[in-house]
Design a protein around this motif. Sequence first.
Motif, PDB file in Angstrom:
ATOM      1  N   LEU A 189       0.819  -1.213   0.000  1.00 15.39           N
ATOM      2  CA  LEU A 189       0.000   0.000   0.000  1.00 15.39           C
ATOM      3  C   LEU A 189       0.854   1.266   0.000  1.00 15.39           C
ATOM      4  O   LEU A 189       0.359   2.341  -0.310  1.00 15.39           O
ATOM      5  N   PHE A 199      -5.918   9.600 -12.236  1.00 18.93           N
ATOM      6  CA  PHE A 199      -4.771  10.091 -11.473  1.00 18.93           C
ATOM      7  C   PHE A 199      -3.777   8.975 -11.163  1.00 18.93           C
ATOM      8  O   PHE A 199      -2.567   9.139 -11.350  1.00 18.93           O
ATOM      9  N   LYS A 200      -4.268   7.841 -10.708  1.00 18.66           N
ATOM     10  CA  LYS A 200      -3.351   6.767 -10.317  1.00 18.66           C
ATOM     11  C   LYS A 200      -2.538   6.232 -11.496  1.00 18.66           C
ATOM     12  O   LYS A 200      -1.502   5.605 -11.291  1.00 18.66           O
ATOM     13  N   PHE A 249      -0.340  22.209 -15.002  1.00 25.97           N
ATOM     14  CA  PHE A 249      -0.572  21.185 -16.017  1.00 25.97           C
ATOM     15  C   PHE A 249       0.162  21.536 -17.293  1.00 25.97           C
ATOM     16  O   PHE A 249      -0.069  22.584 -17.895  1.00 25.97           O
ATOM     17  N   HIS A 298       1.862  15.223  -5.311  1.00 27.37           N
ATOM     18  CA  HIS A 298       0.893  16.287  -5.081  1.00 27.37           C
ATOM     19  C   HIS A 298       1.229  17.411  -6.030  1.00 27.37           C
ATOM     20  O   HIS A 298       2.389  17.780  -6.167  1.00 27.37           O
ATOM     21  N   PHE A 299       0.266  17.986  -6.662  1.00 27.40           N
ATOM     22  CA  PHE A 299       0.547  19.139  -7.530  1.00 27.40           C
ATOM     23  C   PHE A 299      -0.744  19.886  -7.785  1.00 27.40           C
ATOM     24  O   PHE A 299      -1.840  19.402  -7.531  1.00 27.40           O
ATOM     25  N   TYR A 300      -0.583  21.088  -8.300  1.00 24.92           N
ATOM     26  CA  TYR A 300      -1.715  21.967  -8.534  1.00 24.92           C
ATOM     27  C   TYR A 300      -2.047  22.011 -10.010  1.00 24.92           C
ATOM     28  O   TYR A 300      -1.172  21.912 -10.867  1.00 24.92           O
ATOM     29  N   ASP A 301      -3.304  22.226 -10.283  1.00 18.99           N
ATOM     30  CA  ASP A 301      -3.788  22.215 -11.669  1.00 18.99           C
ATOM     31  C   ASP A 301      -3.065  23.248 -12.530  1.00 18.99           C
ATOM     32  O   ASP A 301      -2.875  23.047 -13.718  1.00 18.99           O
ATOM     33  N   PHE A 324      -2.399  10.771 -14.661  1.00 17.18           N
ATOM     34  CA  PHE A 324      -3.021  12.046 -15.028  1.00 17.18           C
ATOM     35  C   PHE A 324      -2.147  13.223 -14.607  1.00 17.18           C
ATOM     36  O   PHE A 324      -1.611  13.200 -13.497  1.00 17.18           O
ATOM     37  N   GLU A 353       1.716   2.191  -3.465  1.00 16.11           N
ATOM     38  CA  GLU A 353       0.611   1.313  -3.866  1.00 16.11           C
ATOM     39  C   GLU A 353       1.009   0.424  -5.046  1.00 16.11           C
ATOM     40  O   GLU A 353       1.250   0.917  -6.141  1.00 16.11           O
ATOM     41  N   TYR A 382       2.032   8.846  -4.032  1.00 16.37           N
ATOM     42  CA  TYR A 382       1.480   9.626  -5.141  1.00 16.37           C
ATOM     43  C   TYR A 382       1.956  11.072  -5.043  1.00 16.37           C
ATOM     44  O   TYR A 382       2.086  11.609  -3.942  1.00 16.37           O
ATOM     45  N   GLN A 391      -0.527  -2.941  -6.851  1.00 12.19           N
ATOM     46  CA  GLN A 391      -1.637  -3.886  -6.899  1.00 12.19           C
ATOM     47  C   GLN A 391      -1.651  -4.534  -8.278  1.00 12.19           C
ATOM     48  O   GLN A 391      -1.401  -3.884  -9.293  1.00 12.19           O
TER      49      GLN A 391
END
Lengths: 353, 353
Positions: A15, A180-181, A53, A47-50, A184, A18, A45, A20
Amino acid sequence: MHQVNVIPYLTTKNLNPENQESPIHFLSKWKTPEEYFYLRNHFSYPHFYDMHFGLMVDGLVSNTTFISYRNILSMKSKSIVVPLECAGNKRSKFVPKVYGEQWEEGAISQGKWRGISLRDLLSPLHISPTAKEIVFIGKDFGKRTDMLGLFYYARSLPISKALDPDTLIAYEYNDKPITFKHGFPLRLIVPSWYAMASVKWLQWIVVIDHEFNGPFQNVDYVYYPNKETDKGKFPVTVLIVNSTIQKPLDFEILDTGKHVITGIAWTGKGTIKKVEISTDNGKTWNTVFIKYLSNESYSWVRWSYEWEVKNKGEYTIKSRATDSEGRVQPEEPFWNRKGYGYNAVSSVTVKVE
Amino acid sequence: MHQVNVIPYLTTKNLNPENQESPIHFLSKWKTPEEYFYLRNHFSYPHFYDMHFGLMVDGLVSNTTFISYRNILSMKSKSIVVPLECAGNKRSKFVPKVYGEQWEEGAISQGKWRGISLRDLLSPLHISPTAKEIVFIGKDFGKRTDMLGLFYYARSLPISKALDPDTLIAYEYNDKPITFKHGFPLRLIVPSWYAMASVKWLQWIVVIDHEFNGPFQNVDYVYYPNKETDKGKFPVTVLIVNSTIQKPLDFEILDTGKHVITGIAWTGKGTIKKVEISTDNGKTWNTVFIKYLSNESYSWVRWSYEWEVKNKGEYTIKSRATDSEGRVQPEEPFWNRKGYGYNAVSSVTVKVE
């Protein structure tokens, strides 16, 4: 009356990060539904802000350039069905066993990726003739157990592969934005290579005139044939020919009668030309019926073989794929210290009673 | 910022019938949430109508009697935390390998079951003094690979165990009605026995004066010590002493420094008295810290051991539980043809780098 919903799940290997596995034995579609696509992460994962992009392109190009997500969506796109296979798929089968995530047969999934050719993105930027590789850097980073410091996940490709028209900056999976996983907003998709090359959360592209030397290039994703030394090492790149028996399951108990043996086969060079099945532990082999996904040269093939078994007893079933380059699955895997590229003949043992 | 939901899943072993394993390595609660309780079925799910809710009691009682679900809910209830372990838990570890569902370590879950004592239900019905066993029949039925016909899932208990005050006709799990997949509306709960005794979708109870001879009693759930003959066979009943290492994972790669080794231990006779950990492949053993769930004598215990590792290298970690009856996990499992009751010392191998 009760409605009973019986569905498979991803198999949890870890986990944090992650990891799987896809329930490969219980799926029969050409395109793996997003929720059943295997997950393999090196770090937590990102972290970022839109507002961020987009892609920064740097190094041996005419100008350091930021290309927005919106701009990428407006460019000419193409879609390709591409299987992504973790280089460690089937690692749990190596003998002697090797360290790392103990993947069984489900660290592979495929579906339709849509995006732009990296080549189209880069052509206005005039790559220098001295360029040798392109480095792709994701937004995910973290620590490693074997060296100090923080590392972004970063991988390079030789120029020729990077500029192959099918090397994509992808933004859709199975007709929806990549989740996202799975990377994205933008994920590099490198057909024919093991999936460590298909960098998720792609943020930065750097054109360089030498060989990239990051730890995910020169420490991990390297075949080490020897347990104690690094002698003979060479990088993990193209998928090798492989197949997996989906049904029956290993150590399943069956009735006498007719059973359909099913599975998939794939390769990173050319196409699958032949799949053979043995139901007598490799003594005799039968060529099976292969289904191809039309107009998709990278896709796995699906195969099936109708087996009529009259006599009770124990049976070892094997599948063996051959590709158009003449590569054949070996009887024994190529053992290597980090456990990459397991592609020995697939085998299940069943009891008929 | 993205909200990322990282959760474990059941591990899919089969869909027809539905057999899914609990993600035991990623759970740390005393009570397994319902969605993570392992599923083990012999047949497809039963179909039935709400009007039939209740139990038929038949055989050597004063009157054949139907007791409605509503009536059962109105009776004096009790709740107990009970672990249910499939007799085939850890079957995949036997060498030589055995046929059947290849359970790893997650065919065990526990939580709070509420219901009425079977003893209270039967006492007004005057069981005959000649009664020897009670048979419990579920609503699920189907074919077997080894004999012709349709069979209900049915199991018996000796009278003494059936009338133990803790043998329950249960209707709640973790304070909610038992879900359909776990036996709604009524499930027999037999503490201390392997879970094949805890019949789901219980519909029918029959008191008999002989030994019940159904295939889930006398063919399956029997220890066969010999591969070729049935010589020496004996029935699977009470849980044997056992433990599982939850963290670290097998073949995990760790840093030097402090790591907490965690796990669970359980038994079907008395209580767990001691858990020992070896970090040098069994050469030396350390007693670990054990947490008990208060007032719950059937519950598993949870244990932890702080391991400080300074030297890089490969380590084999073992856990060994001892119960109050003096039973100790053996170094080697008791091999049997159908693969029940695996309880050898639990073992994981890690690499520290």
